[in-house]
Design an enzyme around this catalytic site. Structure first.
Site, PDB file in Angstrom:
ATOM      1  N   LYS A 182     -25.437 -54.116  14.914  1.00  8.41           N
ATOM      2  CA  LYS A 182     -26.387 -53.445  15.811  1.00  8.41           C
ATOM      3  C   LYS A 182     -26.012 -51.973  15.815  1.00  8.41           C
ATOM      4  CE  LYS A 182     -27.259 -51.941  19.489  1.00  8.41           C
ATOM      5  NZ  LYS A 182     -27.648 -50.502  19.662  1.00  8.41           N
ATOM      6  N   GLU A 258     -12.856 -49.288  19.340  1.00  8.05           N
ATOM      7  CA  GLU A 258     -12.529 -47.883  19.062  1.00  8.05           C
ATOM      8  C   GLU A 258     -13.377 -47.054  20.017  1.00  8.05           C
ATOM      9  OE1 GLU A 258     -12.999 -47.312  14.836  1.00  8.05           O
ATOM     10  OE2 GLU A 258     -11.232 -48.517  14.416  1.00  8.05           O
ATOM     11  N   CYS A 292     -15.260 -38.538  17.125  1.00  9.01           N
ATOM     12  CA  CYS A 292     -14.332 -38.956  18.178  1.00  9.01           C
ATOM     13  C   CYS A 292     -12.953 -38.334  17.997  1.00  9.01           C
ATOM     14  CB  CYS A 292     -14.219 -40.469  18.186  1.00  9.01           C
ATOM     15  SG  CYS A 292     -13.601 -41.101  16.624  1.00  9.01           S
ATOM     16  N   GLU A 385     -14.139 -36.504  28.416  1.00  7.36           N
ATOM     17  CA  GLU A 385     -14.676 -36.337  27.067  1.00  7.36           C
ATOM     18  C   GLU A 385     -16.062 -35.700  27.146  1.00  7.36           C
ATOM     19  OE1 GLU A 385     -16.230 -39.778  24.863  1.00  7.36           O
ATOM     20  OE2 GLU A 385     -15.075 -39.120  23.138  1.00  7.36           O
TER      21      GLU A 385
HETATM   22  P1  NAD Z   1     -22.203 -45.714  23.289  1.00  8.76           P
HETATM   23  O1  NAD Z   1     -21.065 -46.454  23.862  1.00  8.76           O
HETATM   24  O2  NAD Z   1     -23.233 -45.178  24.199  1.00  8.76           O
HETATM   25  O3  NAD Z   1     -23.008 -46.646  22.248  1.00  8.76           O
HETATM   26  C1  NAD Z   1     -22.373 -47.233  21.155  1.00  8.76           C
HETATM   27  C2  NAD Z   1     -23.148 -48.481  20.758  1.00  8.76           C
HETATM   28  O4  NAD Z   1     -23.067 -49.428  21.806  1.00  8.76           O
HETATM   29  C3  NAD Z   1     -24.631 -48.255  20.506  1.00  8.76           C
HETATM   30  O5  NAD Z   1     -25.048 -49.060  19.438  1.00  8.76           O
HETATM   31  C4  NAD Z   1     -25.261 -48.723  21.812  1.00  8.76           C
HETATM   32  O6  NAD Z   1     -26.598 -49.154  21.683  1.00  8.76           O
HETATM   33  C5  NAD Z   1     -24.355 -49.879  22.171  1.00  8.76           C
HETATM   34  N1  NAD Z   1     -24.300 -50.227  23.585  1.00  8.76           N
HETATM   35  C6  NAD Z   1     -24.435 -49.396  24.645  1.00  8.76           C
HETATM   36  N2  NAD Z   1     -24.308 -50.097  25.795  1.00  8.76           N
HETATM   37  C7  NAD Z   1     -24.067 -51.378  25.452  1.00  8.76           C
HETATM   38  C8  NAD Z   1     -23.826 -52.573  26.195  1.00  8.76           C
HETATM   39  N3  NAD Z   1     -23.813 -52.583  27.539  1.00  8.76           N
HETATM   40  N4  NAD Z   1     -23.606 -53.720  25.515  1.00  8.76           N
HETATM   41  C9  NAD Z   1     -23.604 -53.740  24.165  1.00  8.76           C
HETATM   42  N5  NAD Z   1     -23.838 -52.637  23.399  1.00  8.76           N
HETATM   43  C10 NAD Z   1     -24.048 -51.465  24.034  1.00  8.76           C
HETATM   44  O7  NAD Z   1     -21.576 -44.574  22.392  1.00  8.76           O
HETATM   45  P2  NAD Z   1     -22.328 -43.432  21.573  1.00  8.76           P
HETATM   46  O8  NAD Z   1     -22.910 -42.459  22.542  1.00  8.76           O
HETATM   47  O9  NAD Z   1     -23.221 -44.066  20.584  1.00  8.76           O
HETATM   48  O10 NAD Z   1     -21.118 -42.763  20.785  1.00  8.76           O
HETATM   49  C11 NAD Z   1     -20.311 -41.747  21.313  1.00  8.76           C
HETATM   50  C12 NAD Z   1     -19.040 -42.315  21.878  1.00  8.76           C
HETATM   51  O11 NAD Z   1     -18.392 -43.101  20.893  1.00  8.76           O
HETATM   52  C13 NAD Z   1     -18.023 -41.259  22.276  1.00  8.76           C
HETATM   53  O12 NAD Z   1     -17.393 -41.664  23.457  1.00  8.76           O
HETATM   54  C14 NAD Z   1     -17.019 -41.273  21.130  1.00  8.76           C
HETATM   55  O13 NAD Z   1     -15.743 -40.821  21.458  1.00  8.76           O
HETATM   56  C15 NAD Z   1     -17.020 -42.719  20.780  1.00  8.76           C
HETATM   57  N6  NAD Z   1     -16.565 -42.934  19.407  1.00  8.76           N
HETATM   58  C16 NAD Z   1     -15.310 -43.446  19.203  1.00  8.76           C
HETATM   59  C17 NAD Z   1     -14.839 -43.622  17.902  1.00  8.76           C
HETATM   60  C18 NAD Z   1     -13.469 -44.158  17.618  1.00  8.76           C
HETATM   61  O14 NAD Z   1     -13.196 -44.461  16.463  1.00  8.76           O
HETATM   62  N7  NAD Z   1     -12.594 -44.290  18.590  1.00  8.76           N
HETATM   63  C19 NAD Z   1     -15.657 -43.292  16.832  1.00  8.76           C
HETATM   64  C20 NAD Z   1     -16.923 -42.771  17.088  1.00  8.76           C
HETATM   65  C21 NAD Z   1     -17.372 -42.599  18.388  1.00  8.76           C
HETATM   66  O1  6OD Z   2     -12.262 -42.479   9.706  1.00 10.29           O
HETATM   67  C1  6OD Z   2     -12.400 -43.547  10.293  1.00 10.29           C
HETATM   68  O2  6OD Z   2     -12.117 -44.633   9.804  1.00 10.29           O
HETATM   69  C2  6OD Z   2     -12.935 -43.542  11.635  1.00 10.29           C
HETATM   70  N1  6OD Z   2     -12.982 -44.738  12.265  1.00 10.29           N
HETATM   71  C3  6OD Z   2     -13.347 -42.403  12.184  1.00 10.29           C
HETATM   72  C4  6OD Z   2     -13.861 -42.305  13.470  1.00 10.29           C
HETATM   73  C5  6OD Z   2     -14.461 -41.177  13.850  1.00 10.29           C
HETATM   74  C6  6OD Z   2     -15.041 -41.041  15.119  1.00 10.29           C
HETATM   75  O3  6OD Z   2     -16.049 -40.456  15.362  1.00 10.29           O
END
Ligand code: NAD
Ligand code: 6OD
Length: 481
Positions: A182, A258, A292, A385
């Protein structure tokens, strides 16, 4: 580009009953397509198709067949490289060069890396003495085989759409699971192309399924709360992780998370300042801060602080070729933090507002690369963040203080240390609460290494054998010899 659900080896046609939502180009705010929203029945169908694949042809595959299949998927993406780049640029507005040098090559690399890791993976065995056996000293052979977890839900964010989706889909398939992906509602296009690539690569129907839609009370939640899902791999906000975990608890579904970050960079006085400044420009402003791993907190040893602030402010003002925030809502969130920073007493060294380009981008969701100083460590701007092109810079006096400031956060995803002193680098890096610490570099990734976050930045580790471990379970077989 038309987004479609892909279930049981077929793309679902939209009909009069399908709810659609608009796909918006963040560069100029125009609507460029319509995306189907999966309802509960569609998610149920995906779970049934995945289960059937495990009980059928996909469940019967061995590691070598799956490694070949993963390389075939990589080849198929490679053959349509430009289409993937176009789709990623169109959904995210990110610079084409970024999509062509990071997002799409890395997605291909994910399939190849996990195929090769699967082939190279040793199994364990133990020879066990069995004393007192009727014929004298006997022996047993213990060996482990790894079994897939079953039906795996992969829920991914919008910032590196294909890279982060394939980072989980590839090892999940390698380990023999059936996957339901998804992607973010903001970025459905490369996921749809991935379904086409997997279809063309000839995977049995149901091994990979794709549903589109929103998260809360929608497709994402229908999937992660589904009793037929055996594991959840999620990347996104920490608050979303909490919500998913609450639902998953009902079925004791294992999770790999993550999550968010508020990543620090420590710049010591002995650092190569040119490298530290260019490195911090990259780590704070790449993809307009929407990675992230981006740096949002910079701590500079006091003797180099003024020079660092002046130079990085100048570099931030020089940046012109940057992409937008993913959506109007996210732009508004980032701008609300720019205002909050001023209310909290920040000095705005660079940026702080909305750029004016004089072209169609003025209808899009851009914000200026922003450098802030002067806030106390407890300020919300320093603790929360933002996920935009912004960093706050503060001075420190001792190594001890630098480590304390870096660790003063609910997050613990990534950190960067800039120093020429090798001993200091080795001393400081392991003391930082983070899943990854870069020394004199940023976002250098080896896919065999563990990846994940400490504290509120994640649960578990992915990457290399850590991913294969999460997506499978060992079974010990004990044979009396
Ligand atoms: P988000 O949590 O809003 O959404 C991520 C995904 O989860 C989307 O597909 C969304 O539709 C789904 N989702 C949202 N609510 C849900 C629920 N209640 N149940 C199931 N699925 C749900 O995040 P975003 O805005 O898409 O991405 C940005 C965030 O992601 C930032 O906080 C960033 O730091 C984090 N991020 C972390 C990493 C990592 O590797 N640690 C990597 C990329 C992004
Ligand atoms: O490089 C990766 O494998 C990874 N998970 C990166 C995440 C980036 C976050 O936005």
């Amino acid at each position: 580009m038309r987004a479609a659900h892909y279930i049981g080896g077929a793309f679902l046609p939209d009909d009069a009953t399908t709810t659609m939502f608009p796909l918006v180009d963040p560069v100029d705010g125009t609507t460029v397509g319509q995306v189907p929203e999966a309802d509960r029945e569609t998610v149920d169908a995906a779970v049934r198709a995945a289960r059937a694949a495990l009980e059928g042809a996909w469940g019967a595959t061995g590691p070598e067949e799956r490694a070949i299949a993963l390389h075939r998927i990589a080849d198929t993406i490679q053959a349509r490289f430009d289409a993937f780049v176009d789709a990623e640029v169109s959904d995210t507005g990110k610079p084409r060069e970024l999509a062509a040098t990071v997002d799409i090559p890395r997605a291909i690399g994910n399939f190849r890396a996990f195929a090769d890791l699967l082939r190279a993976r040793p199994e364990h065995s133990w020879s066990t003495a069995v004393p007192g056996w009727s014929t004298g000293t006997g022996q047993a052979l213990n060996y482990t085989v790894r079994r897939p977890l079953g039906v795996v839900a992969v829920v991914s964010p919008w910032n590196l759409p294909l890279l982060l989706l394939t980072w989980k889909v590839a090892p999940a398939l390698a380990a023999g699971n059936a996957v339901i992906a998804k992607p973010s509602e903001e970025t459905p296009s490369t996921a749809t192309l991935l379904a086409e690539a997997i279809d063309a690569a000839g995977l049995p129907g149901g091994a990979f399924n794709l549903v589109h839609g929103h998260g809360t009370d929608a497709a994402g939640a229908f999937l992660t709360s589904h009793p037929g899902v055996d594991a959840i791999a999620f990347t996104g906000e920490s608050a979303t992780g909490s919500a998913i975990m609450r639902e998953a608890a009902g079925h004791l579904t294992p999770v790999s998370f993550e999550l968010g970050g508020k990543n620090p960079a420590l710049v010591f006085a002995d650092a190569d300042l040119d490298a530290a400044i260019e490195g911090t420009v990259r780590s704070a402003f790449t993809h307009s801060g929407q990675i992230c791993l981006c740096t949002e907190r910079v701590y500079v040893e006091r003797s180099r602080y003024e020079e660092f602030v002046t130079r990085i402010g100048a570099r931030a003002r020089e940046l012109t070729d940057y992409g937008p925030m993913i959506s109007a809502a996210h732009r508004d969130k980032v701008l609300s933090y720019y205002r909050l920073a001023v209310e909290e007493g920040a000095t705005v060294v660079a940026g702080g507002g909305v750029p004016h380009f004089g072209d169609r981008r003025d209808q899009g969701f851009h914000v200026e690369p922003t450098v802030l100083t002067g806030l106390p460590q407890h300020a919300r701007t320093v603790q929360e963040e933002i996920f935009g092109p912004v960093c706050h810079i503060a001075p420190f006096d001792t190594e001890e203080e630098a480590v304390r400031l870096a660790n003063d956060s609910r997050y613990g995803l990534a950190a960067t240390v800039w120093t020429r002193d090798l001993s200091r680098a080795h001393r400081v890096a392991p003391r930082i609460d983070a899943g990854i610490v870069w020394v004199n570099c940023w976002n250098l990734r080896d896919l065999r290494t563990p990846f994940g976050g400490a504290k509120d930045s994640g649960i578990g580790r992915e990457g290399g054998t850590w991913s294969l471990d999460f997506f499978s379970e060992p079974v010990n077989i004990c044979v009396q010899v």
